[in-house]
Design a protein around this motif. Sequence first.
Motif, PDB file in Angstrom:
ATOM      1  N   PRO A 120      39.962  65.447  12.023  1.00  0.00           N
ATOM      2  CA  PRO A 120      40.695  64.407  11.283  1.00  0.00           C
ATOM      3  C   PRO A 120      40.453  64.402   9.780  1.00  0.00           C
ATOM      4  CG  PRO A 120      38.877  63.456  12.537  1.00  0.00           C
ATOM      5  CD  PRO A 120      39.009  64.874  12.988  1.00  0.00           C
ATOM      6  N   THR A 121      39.298  64.877   9.322  1.00  0.00           N
ATOM      7  CA  THR A 121      38.997  64.794   7.886  1.00  0.00           C
ATOM      8  C   THR A 121      38.569  66.118   7.263  1.00  0.00           C
ATOM      9  OG1 THR A 121      36.684  64.175   8.323  1.00  0.00           O
ATOM     10  CG2 THR A 121      38.293  62.378   8.092  1.00  0.00           C
ATOM     11  N   GLN A 122      37.987  67.016   8.031  1.00  0.00           N
ATOM     12  CA  GLN A 122      37.455  68.258   7.477  1.00  0.00           C
ATOM     13  C   GLN A 122      38.396  69.433   7.745  1.00  0.00           C
ATOM     14  OE1 GLN A 122      34.697  68.005   5.555  1.00  0.00           O
ATOM     15  NE2 GLN A 122      34.868  65.825   6.062  1.00  0.00           N
ATOM     16  N   ASP A 123      38.231  70.496   6.952  1.00  0.00           N
ATOM     17  CA  ASP A 123      39.073  71.688   7.097  1.00  0.00           C
ATOM     18  C   ASP A 123      38.550  72.533   8.260  1.00  0.00           C
ATOM     19  OD1 ASP A 123      41.044  73.529   6.641  1.00  0.00           O
ATOM     20  OD2 ASP A 123      40.090  74.441   4.894  1.00  0.00           O
ATOM     21  N   LEU A 124      38.720  71.997   9.450  1.00  0.00           N
ATOM     22  CA  LEU A 124      38.151  72.585  10.662  1.00  0.00           C
ATOM     23  C   LEU A 124      39.104  72.365  11.829  1.00  0.00           C
ATOM     24  CD1 LEU A 124      35.746  73.740  12.372  1.00  0.00           C
ATOM     25  CD2 LEU A 124      34.878  71.388  12.479  1.00  0.00           C
ATOM     26  N   ALA A 125      39.225  73.365  12.683  1.00  0.00           N
ATOM     27  CA  ALA A 125      40.063  73.248  13.877  1.00  0.00           C
ATOM     28  C   ALA A 125      39.465  74.089  14.997  1.00  0.00           C
ATOM     29  CB  ALA A 125      41.490  73.702  13.588  1.00  0.00           C
ATOM     30  N   ILE A 126      39.779  73.699  16.218  1.00  0.00           N
ATOM     31  CA  ILE A 126      39.385  74.446  17.412  1.00  0.00           C
ATOM     32  C   ILE A 126      40.646  74.992  18.062  1.00  0.00           C
ATOM     33  CG2 ILE A 126      38.295  74.331  19.689  1.00  0.00           C
ATOM     34  CD1 ILE A 126      36.724  71.867  18.609  1.00  0.00           C
ATOM     35  N   ILE A 127      40.623  76.266  18.417  1.00  0.00           N
ATOM     36  CA  ILE A 127      41.735  76.887  19.135  1.00  0.00           C
ATOM     37  C   ILE A 127      41.241  77.324  20.508  1.00  0.00           C
ATOM     38  CG2 ILE A 127      43.373  78.805  19.202  1.00  0.00           C
ATOM     39  CD1 ILE A 127      43.418  78.807  16.188  1.00  0.00           C
ATOM     40  N   GLN A 128      41.925  76.874  21.542  1.00  0.00           N
ATOM     41  CA  GLN A 128      41.606  77.291  22.908  1.00  0.00           C
ATOM     42  C   GLN A 128      42.684  78.241  23.415  1.00  0.00           C
ATOM     43  OE1 GLN A 128      41.770  74.238  25.895  1.00  0.00           O
ATOM     44  NE2 GLN A 128      41.065  75.589  27.536  1.00  0.00           N
ATOM     45  N   PHE A 129      42.272  79.434  23.811  1.00  0.00           N
ATOM     46  CA  PHE A 129      43.176  80.387  24.449  1.00  0.00           C
ATOM     47  C   PHE A 129      43.161  80.078  25.947  1.00  0.00           C
ATOM     48  CE2 PHE A 129      41.945  82.225  20.480  1.00  0.00           C
ATOM     49  CZ  PHE A 129      43.036  82.963  20.051  1.00  0.00           C
ATOM     50  N   ARG A 130      44.250  79.499  26.444  1.00  0.00           N
ATOM     51  CA  ARG A 130      44.299  79.035  27.830  1.00  0.00           C
ATOM     52  C   ARG A 130      44.779  80.134  28.774  1.00  0.00           C
ATOM     53  NH1 ARG A 130      47.665  75.061  25.920  1.00  0.00           N
ATOM     54  NH2 ARG A 130      49.172  75.672  27.529  1.00  0.00           N
ATOM     55  N   ASP A 131      44.221  80.103  29.975  1.00  0.00           N
ATOM     56  CA  ASP A 131      44.674  80.982  31.065  1.00  0.00           C
ATOM     57  C   ASP A 131      44.705  82.450  30.645  1.00  0.00           C
ATOM     58  OD1 ASP A 131      45.136  78.661  32.606  1.00  0.00           O
ATOM     59  OD2 ASP A 131      47.118  78.434  31.712  1.00  0.00           O
ATOM     60  N   PHE A 132      43.649  82.891  29.965  1.00  0.00           N
ATOM     61  CA  PHE A 132      43.625  84.292  29.551  1.00  0.00           C
ATOM     62  C   PHE A 132      43.089  85.153  30.691  1.00  0.00           C
ATOM     63  CE2 PHE A 132      39.549  82.515  28.245  1.00  0.00           C
ATOM     64  CZ  PHE A 132      38.635  83.478  28.644  1.00  0.00           C
ATOM     65  N   ASN A 133      43.629  86.369  30.817  1.00  0.00           N
ATOM     66  CA  ASN A 133      43.199  87.260  31.896  1.00  0.00           C
ATOM     67  C   ASN A 133      42.399  88.456  31.396  1.00  0.00           C
ATOM     68  OD1 ASN A 133      45.225  88.896  30.780  1.00  0.00           O
ATOM     69  ND2 ASN A 133      46.752  88.159  32.248  1.00  0.00           N
ATOM     70  N   SER A 134      42.287  88.595  30.088  1.00  0.00           N
ATOM     71  CA  SER A 134      41.425  89.646  29.552  1.00  0.00           C
ATOM     72  C   SER A 134      40.869  89.189  28.216  1.00  0.00           C
ATOM     73  CB  SER A 134      42.196  90.962  29.387  1.00  0.00           C
ATOM     74  OG  SER A 134      43.172  90.862  28.383  1.00  0.00           O
ATOM     75  N   ARG A 135      39.569  89.271  28.091  1.00  0.00           N
ATOM     76  CA  ARG A 135      38.887  88.865  26.860  1.00  0.00           C
ATOM     77  C   ARG A 135      38.592  90.106  26.034  1.00  0.00           C
ATOM     78  NH1 ARG A 135      33.426  87.947  26.156  1.00  0.00           N
ATOM     79  NH2 ARG A 135      33.094  88.027  28.404  1.00  0.00           N
ATOM     80  N   GLN A 136      39.059  90.101  24.787  1.00  0.00           N
ATOM     81  CA  GLN A 136      38.934  91.288  23.944  1.00  0.00           C
ATOM     82  C   GLN A 136      37.892  91.116  22.841  1.00  0.00           C
ATOM     83  OE1 GLN A 136      42.996  91.905  22.712  1.00  0.00           O
ATOM     84  NE2 GLN A 136      43.700  91.975  24.832  1.00  0.00           N
ATOM     85  N   TYR A 137      37.071  90.099  22.952  1.00  0.00           N
ATOM     86  CA  TYR A 137      35.945  89.930  22.039  1.00  0.00           C
ATOM     87  C   TYR A 137      34.660  89.970  22.862  1.00  0.00           C
ATOM     88  CZ  TYR A 137      35.856  85.066  23.719  1.00  0.00           C
ATOM     89  OH  TYR A 137      35.789  83.945  24.505  1.00  0.00           O
ATOM     90  N   GLN A 138      33.559  90.248  22.205  1.00  0.00           N
ATOM     91  CA  GLN A 138      32.273  90.346  22.897  1.00  0.00           C
ATOM     92  C   GLN A 138      31.279  89.371  22.267  1.00  0.00           C
ATOM     93  OE1 GLN A 138      33.716  93.438  21.568  1.00  0.00           O
ATOM     94  NE2 GLN A 138      34.879  93.387  23.478  1.00  0.00           N
ATOM     95  N   GLY A 139      30.546  88.685  23.103  1.00  0.00           N
ATOM     96  CA  GLY A 139      29.550  87.752  22.598  1.00  0.00           C
ATOM     97  C   GLY A 139      30.195  86.488  22.054  1.00  0.00           C
TER      98      GLY A 139
END
Length: 297
Positions: A120-139
């Motif tokens: 609501p006040t800071q330059d920050l956001a969360i993004i959720q990738f829903r129902d993903f079947n392959s994760r292409q990042y590690q850790g």
Amino acid sequence: MFVEAIEKVDQFTRPVHFILRYYTGSDIVPGTATLFFVNEDGFAVTCRHVARQILYSSSIYENYQKFKGELRRFEKDPGFETQRLFLESKYKINSENPIRILFNFIKCASYKGLTIHLHPTQDLAIIQFRDFNSRQYQGYAKFLKDSRQVKQGRYLCRLGYPFPEFTNYKYNKNTGDIEWTKEGRVNTPSFPIDGIITRHIGESNAVTGIEMSTPGLRGQSGGPLFDRKGTIYGMQSSTRHLHLGFDQVNREVITDGHRKKVSNYPFLNVGQCVHVDVIKQFLREKNITFFEADETE
């Protein structure tokens, strides 16, 4: 100093590619931003100003399509120009705002939907990738546990994607729209930049940001701020321009054997990062799992 930390952080830090088209032409403007993942469940953080472009990309184009549809009714009208100016004002169409934004997450996850939470006040956001079947990042990120370690003079690094070198896009003359293509370069190289903490940034009697001695570059917005162990201290958000006051107006100098008068108004460009405590608190509020670094790591 940061070789191993960059290799570690690079595993869960990813670029977001954008292409934009403006009202006055068919030129395509490429851009980049950065996000990093906080767990294995497809949750990432980035800047609010980045997430807003993603969140409102469809409505921006829908607004332009409505404008075009209504304007088309006056194509043969003698008062076409008057109607065009009226509709541009009505739909807020001008040369400064994009009429089309497309985005592409690079090597993140194959997903079916997105959920975006804007702070609501800071330059920050969360993004959720829903129902993903392959994760292409590690850790995933491991955040600083004791924020008392965020001290003036501490040497830190940021990682992001400030230079859009991808070329897999084009303007389709048949549809009058921009689009992604299978040809061209897909990737953009990451770029680290180091610096020391210069000041804490406060708001409403609370520390909300970290100022760095070096600027954050365009495209690094949303990238992690970390130490030599890869522990996350914050997130790059913006660059502040501090007027130094060493102005030179019509100063005479000799260059290449010729006398010239020059003026210069110097600024110090410093990076502004969202504080680690702000990120962790927002994740807690949304009941999102995150991890803190073991002090012995």
